[in-house]
Every structure is written in structure tokens, then in C-alpha cells.
Design a protein around this motif. Structure first.
Motif, PDB file in Angstrom:
ATOM      1  N   SER A  67       0.832  -1.206   0.000  1.00 55.60           N
ATOM      2  CA  SER A  67       0.000   0.000   0.000  1.00 55.60           C
ATOM      3  C   SER A  67       0.864   1.253   0.000  1.00 55.60           C
ATOM      4  O   SER A  67       0.508   2.269  -0.585  1.00 55.60           O
ATOM      5  N   LEU A  68       2.006   1.173   0.696  1.00 59.63           N
ATOM      6  CA  LEU A  68       2.871   2.343   0.820  1.00 59.63           C
ATOM      7  C   LEU A  68       3.971   2.368  -0.237  1.00 59.63           C
ATOM      8  O   LEU A  68       4.524   3.424  -0.534  1.00 59.63           O
ATOM      9  N   TYR A  69       4.296   1.208  -0.758  1.00 61.91           N
ATOM     10  CA  TYR A  69       5.452   1.099  -1.658  1.00 61.91           C
ATOM     11  C   TYR A  69       5.051   0.265  -2.873  1.00 61.91           C
ATOM     12  O   TYR A  69       5.544  -0.837  -3.081  1.00 61.91           O
ATOM     13  N   PRO A  70       4.129   0.815  -3.701  1.00 59.63           N
ATOM     14  CA  PRO A  70       3.549  -0.005  -4.767  1.00 59.63           C
ATOM     15  C   PRO A  70       4.434  -0.167  -5.998  1.00 59.63           C
ATOM     16  O   PRO A  70       4.234  -1.081  -6.777  1.00 59.63           O
ATOM     17  N   ASN A  71       5.406   0.734  -6.160  1.00 64.85           N
ATOM     18  CA  ASN A  71       6.209   0.704  -7.387  1.00 64.85           C
ATOM     19  C   ASN A  71       7.708   0.726  -7.081  1.00 64.85           C
ATOM     20  O   ASN A  71       8.376   1.743  -7.330  1.00 64.85           O
ATOM     21  N   PRO A  72       8.254  -0.363  -6.552  1.00 67.90           N
ATOM     22  CA  PRO A  72       9.702  -0.384  -6.328  1.00 67.90           C
ATOM     23  C   PRO A  72      10.436  -0.402  -7.663  1.00 67.90           C
ATOM     24  O   PRO A  72      10.041  -1.132  -8.577  1.00 67.90           O
ATOM     25  N   CYS A  73      11.481   0.397  -7.772  1.00 71.26           N
ATOM     26  CA  CYS A  73      12.188   0.468  -9.050  1.00 71.26           C
ATOM     27  C   CYS A  73      13.093  -0.751  -9.227  1.00 71.26           C
ATOM     28  O   CYS A  73      13.471  -1.415  -8.257  1.00 71.26           O
TER      29      CYS A  73
END
Lengths: 217, 414
Positions: free
Chosen positions: A65-71
Motif C-alpha cells: 500500500s505504501l510502496y507499490p512501485n519499487p524500481c
């Protein structure tokens, strides 16, 4: 539990990144010696920790929810960190790490701070243009690859995942930088580059200057 | 290959670095990347054209159908029943292809409470009574559809596309307050009777935090929809979300233009002026307490600097619509600091100056706010708004009524 336990295709990379972060923490705090059995134990424990339900949701869904798109560089950094222990390979040399952290610090600062620092410029918008974003990532990746730097591989991977739409985001920037990677990069650049440079500058200060006869004050 | 040379790759044992990439590997990777990018460029060339083509001549909110009657017409009704929820706020209204009207709002114990849900109500074409509210989605359903923690649901807008699908863009918060919102989209193929799955939109670079929505979109002839949205975290500014509705009610692609130079101005309302011209009306969070406007000459792609106009604004939402005669009708709070009245104003010069026309609601220490306005096929203007934070109210009128007596007050409730 009211949502699915396991990741969908849009959250698969996020799950993998979160798993590697938890694994990293377990390795650091458990201090179990290296070995196939211990490594397998830690890997499974990291998965189980992510699946623990809290308030009706597995832990990893809260984190997602807080970190939906880790690179992709973040994922690559975690894999490289685990390389020596789990793969028996040191995937990154010092120059690769330097390139990784400097890239994260510079690109993150531009992307995340530009609305505050440069009100009229919309850098994030460039990431919506698939052509521009892909060629930009490819150009930087090619530069690193031409130099033989392994960070180029992470950027090449980012490009492939971007073109496949592997993250929830459709913006090219989100595939090469995220806030966690940016902050980690700033800390690393400060520790590896800025702090030693400051210490060096202080040591070269007036008190350390030799007299004309060569003696120190 | 000499394994002892640091510059050449080695198959290493544990603890040893693999060194630099071999020249032939570098070359292969570079050629591969160039090939992938070239292929992708060719396939994406069509999608990535920049500014949208000319705005649709007959926009959804800009019907050319004349008013049904030249005699003054005005009626008012309740959209949400008395006692339905303790609190109701932030309504949105759309004219459907069938001619029905659909309103949507959020209701619950209070704004931001965990029990808040989104409700719709329908006014059949020619009817005078709104249907009983139907719950569309609440926090738990959103959590299930979006596969993540959802703390609350909030601001929503509904609008039809050119093929008759109805779209809903709604905000959800996973952590923190409204400035931590993210936007989600879902569509309906039966005018809002049933809805598809929610899809998360990633619109912001910092953990996708702080995207909110309030007002209805403009439509481009190339099929793109330009939805006004805004950002609130650290700095506030308007944005335009351009998306292309895909077949079957899916989002084909989307991108966001940030207007971060319009700092402190949020909740943009867009009015198509015809041709390539669009007016943006902005809620004032800068402390000037004035309605701000900006103009675009290229279908909402670039904008003039926003400037304060001659109407007050108490940092509250507004909405506007273009009338058949070219004038613009604005629904707003005529005050610099409170939302105790809801008024109508008219501009005959494309938003440069405004004339305060009618007070729809006025009562001390009460709130009448968050209006939304649409035009029906028969030319009637429909407005829904928050009534004392308790219910959603609806008024309908024609231009003959609007032009009857400037400065009059309307506050009689059935």
C-alpha cells in the motif's frame, strides 16, 4: 482475509523487493552462518513473515500500500547485496556500487524535488512519453554498458520491465527510481563520497599545512 | 580470455566479483537495447502524440439542444433521503446517454470515517424523484478490489465517455489524511447500474501519494478524456489527467500534466469554450480569497498564468458550465471566508469578469458547498451540492429563470 494472499502480476516485483528487504533484515539480525540449510531457512522465514495477517491483510499488502512501485535498480541492489551469501557471487564491484548510488542520488533529487525547486518544470511528465523515457533509459544503460559497468544491466532490466508494463505505474521514471532507493542512495553517497571528501578537506586544513621548512605546525 | 585480468569477466567463486563486462557482451547488450527501443518506438508512435486533437464540438456538458421552454423554470429536490447517513458530501452529477441523470456522493458517520461509502441515485428522464441510494463501493470493497490497505474513500467524479460507458474516478487513502490520497478508476457499461473492478492510477512520483479529483472532464476528438485533478502534498497545484478509454471500459493509457506553477490553486473546473480554447477555474488556497482563472488555447495542454478575478472564494470547491448562448455559469460560495451561502454567477466574457446573479442557499453557521453542475439534453441546468453536510440537494432551472431577477435569493425547501 479479504484480499488475495499471493501477488498478482502488477504486484509481483513489489513482493519480490519486499521479500528481499525482509531477507536482508533477517540476515543482519539473525547472524546465522552461511550454509544451504540456513539460507533456505531465512528465505522461507522472510516469505512467511510477509504473509502474516495483520488487521485482515497480509503484512506484504500493507507494505505494498505504501510502496507499490519499487524500481528495478532497488531490486537489483538487493539481489547484488545477497549475491555473495545466497548465490556465491559478488555481482557488483566497487565501481558498480558507486555508479548505482550516484545515479540514485542525482536522478532521485531531480525527479522528487523538482516540483519544489523548479515550479514550472514537469520532469515526471517526460516519463509518460514511452518513446522518450525508453530512449533515455536506454542511452544511460548503453553508456554504463559501454564502460563495462554492471549498473547498466540494472537499467537494461528496467527498460525491459518498463516495456512489459511490469509495475502498476506506467511512468518510465518509476522503473528507474523510487523514494526508498533515492534515500538509500543519498545515505550511501554521503557515506562513501561526501563524508570522506569532507574528512580529507579538514585534514588538509591550515593546521596540517607544512611550514616553508617542511615541518608541520 | 585471461581470467587474471581484472577488466575481463570471470566465472567467479564466492566472494569474488565478476569484474567488468566482456566487450562482446557489452556490444550484444547495447545492440539488443537499441533494437528493443527501436521496435518500441515504432509501435508506440501513434499513442504518444502530444496534445490532444481538437476538443469535441459537442461536449457532454455542452449540448446544443435548446431549453425546453422559454418561461422561467426552477425546481428543487433532495437526492439523498433524510437520515440516510449522518453525513453526506461531495456530490457529482452526470447526464447519461439515455437522458437520465445520475448523482453520486459519499456518506457515512462523518467525512473520512471508516464507514463512509459511495452512493448513487438516479433521476429518470422526465422524472422528479430521485431513486433510493445504492451503495457502489466502501472502504472494504475498495481494499479487496485494489489489493491493498484502504483507510477511507473520498472525492469522486462520474462522467460518460463518447461510446456511452460511464466512468468513475474516486480517491482512496491508505495512510494519513486527504493529502495522501491516490486515484482509482472504474467503469460501467450500463449507466451506473453495475460497475467493473477498480484500477489504481499511478499519477505521482513520490509513492503515488497526493492525487485528488473534484470536477468533470473535457473531451478531445481523438477520444482522449482530460480530467482535472490536483496535488496537495508539500505544495498544492492543479493537474490534468489525460486518459484514453479502451474498449470494454478499460483504461488504454494515461498521462498527467502538472501545472505546478499555479501553486496553491486546486480543484480545477474546466469549461470548453469551443475550438481549441478551454477555461480553468480554480479554488484559491493562496490566501487571496478570490476565484482564479487560467486560459488554454491548445485544448488544455498549456495554460496562461492563473489570475485572481472579481469574485470571492473562501477556499472552497466550485464548478461551471457553458450555456448555449456562450456565457459561463459558475456555482460557488460568495464569501471570502465561509461556506454559508451558495451562489450563481455569470460571465459573458469567457471568465474575465463575473456578475453575481442568484443566491441559492444562505444561512448563518451552516455549510452549503461542493456544487457540481451539468446540462441535460433538454437544456435544463442541474446542480447538486452539499446541504449542511447532512444531505445532497438538487436544483434544476433554465436560462430564462437564471436571467429573471439578478440578485434574488432562493432558499425555500420542500
Amino acid at each position: 482475509m479479504n484480499t488475495s494472499l499471493l501477488p498478482s502480476s502488477a504486484s509481483l516485483l513489489a513482493f519480490a523487493t519486499l521479500w528481499l528487504i525482509v531477507l536482508n533484515l533477517l540476515v543482519r539480525f539473525s547472524r546465522l552462518p552461511t550454509g544451504l540449510r540456513n539460507n533456505a531457512l531465512l528465505a522461507v522465514a522472510a516469505v512467511l513473515l510477509l504473509l502474516v495477517p495483520v488487521g485482515g491483510l497480509p503484512v506484504w499488502r500493507w507494505l505494498f500500500s505504501l510502496y507499490p512501485n519499487p524500481c528495478l535498480p532497488m531490486l537489483g541492489v538487493l539481489v547484488a547485496q545477497h549475491g555473495p551469501r545466497f548465490l556465491g557471487l559478488r555481482l557488483f564491484a566497487e565501481t558498480d556500487w558507486n555508479a548505482t548510488w550516484r545515479f540514485g542520488a542525482v536522478v532521485g533529487t531531480v525527479v522528487f524535488l523538482h516540483p519544489v525547486l523548479l515550479g514550472g518544470v514537469d520532469f515526471y511528465y517526460w516519463g509518460w512519453n514511452v518513446n522518450l523515457a525508453a530512449w533515455l533509459i536506454a542511452a544511460v544503460a548503453i553508456t554504463f554498458l559501454a564502460l563495462g559497468n554492471h549498473f547498466g544491466l540494472l537499467l537494461a532490466g528496467s527498460l525491459v520491465v518498463f516495456l512489459m508494463g511490469g509495475l502498476e505505474s506506467k511512468n518510465g521514471w518509476d522503473y528507474v527510481i523510487d523514494p526508498i532507493f533515492w534515500i538509500a542512495s543519498l545515505v550511501s553517497v554521503t557515506r562513501r563520497d561526501l563524508f570522506p571528501a569532507m574528512v580529507k578537506a579538514v585534514r588538509r586544513g591550515p593546521s596540517a599545512q607544512p611550514h616553508a621548512d617542511g615541518s608541520l605546525r | 580470455m585471461n581470467p587474471s585480468t581484472p577488466e575481463t569477466p570471470t566465472h567467479v567463486s564466492a566472494g569474488r566479483c565478476s569484474g567488468r563486462l566482456a566487450p562482446r557482451h557489452r556490444l550484444a547488450l547495447i545492440v539488443g537495447l537499441v533494437a528493443v527501443c527501436t521496435f518500441m518506438s515504432l509501435s508506440a508512435a501513434r499513442r504518444d502524440s502530444e496534445a490532444p486533437t481538437e476538443l469535441e464540438r459537442i461536449a457532454r456538458t455542452n449540448s446544443a439542444t435548446p431549453p425546453r421552454d422559454s418561461l422561467p423554470f426552477f425546481e428543487q429536490s433532495w437526492v439523498s433521503p433524510s437520515g440516510h447517513t449522518p453525513s453526506a458530501h461531495c456530490s457529482t452529477i452526470a447526464t447519461l446517454p439515455s437522458g437520465d441523470l445520475l448523482a453520486l456522493w459519499y456518506g457515512g458517520t462523518r467525512e473520512g470515517a471508516a464507514d463512509v461509502a459511495l452512493y448513487t441515485s438516479r433521476l429518470p428522464k422526465g422524472g422528479t424523484v430521485w431513486s433510493s441510494p445504492v451503495e457502489v463501493i466502501d472502504r472494504e470493497a475498495a481494499e479487496q478490489e485494489l489489493d491493498r490497505r484502504i483507510k477511507k474513500v473520498g472525492n469522486t467524479v462520474i462522467f460518460p465517455d463518447e461510446v456511452g460507458n460511464l466512468w468513475m474516478v474516486f480517491s482512496t487513502v491508505s495512510v494519513g489524511g486527504w493529502s495522501g490520497s491516490a486515484l482509482n478508476i472504474k467503469s460501467s457499461r450500463d449507466e451506473g447500474r453495475t460497475w467493473g473492478e477498480s484500477q489504481r492510477l499511478t499519477l505521482n512520483h513520490f509513492l503515488n501519494l497526493s492525487s485528488l479529483v473534484r470536477n468533470k472532464p473535457i473531451y478531445a476528438e481523438d477520444g482522449r478524456v482530460g480530467l482535472p485533478v490536483y496535488h496537495e502534498m508539500a505544495t498544492k497545484f492543479p493537474q490534468i489527467l489525460w486518459f484514453r478509454p479502451g474498449p470494454g471500459g478499460t483504461v488504454e493509457d494515461y498521462k498527467v500534466r502538472s501545472l505546478s506553477s499555479a501553486s496553491g490553486l486546486i480543484q480545477p473546473s474546466l469549461v470548453s469554450l469551443g475550438g481549441d480554447r478551454v477555461l480553468m477555474i480554480l479554488r484559491d488556497g493562496t490566501g487571496q480569497h478570490a476565484v482564479h482563472t487560467a486560459l488554454s488555447e491548445d485544448n488544455g495542454w498549456t495554460w496562461t498564468e492563473a489570475r485572481a478575478g472579481n469574485l470571492p472564494n473562501p477556499n472552497a470547491a466550485m464548478d461551471a458550465v457553458r450555456l448555449d448562448d456562450g456565457r459561463i455559469l459558475l456555482v460557488y460560495n460568495h464569501s471570502t471566508d465561509v461556506r454559508e451561502n451558495l451562489s450563481l454567477a455569470i460571465s459573458a466574457d469567457e471568465g474575465q469578469t463575473w456578475e453575481h446573479r442568484v443566491v441559492l442557499e444562505e444561512e448563518a453557521d451552516r455549510e452549503f458547498s461542493y456544487p457540481q453542475v451539468t446540462k441535460a439534453e433538454d437544456g435544463l441546468i442541474h446542480i447538486t451540492y452539499t446541504w449542511r453536510r447532512e444531505r445532497i440537494r438538487h436544483v434544476a432551472f433554465n436560462t430564462a429563470w437564471l436571467d429573471r431577477e439578478p440578485g434574488r435569493r432562493i432558499a425555500a425547501h420542500p
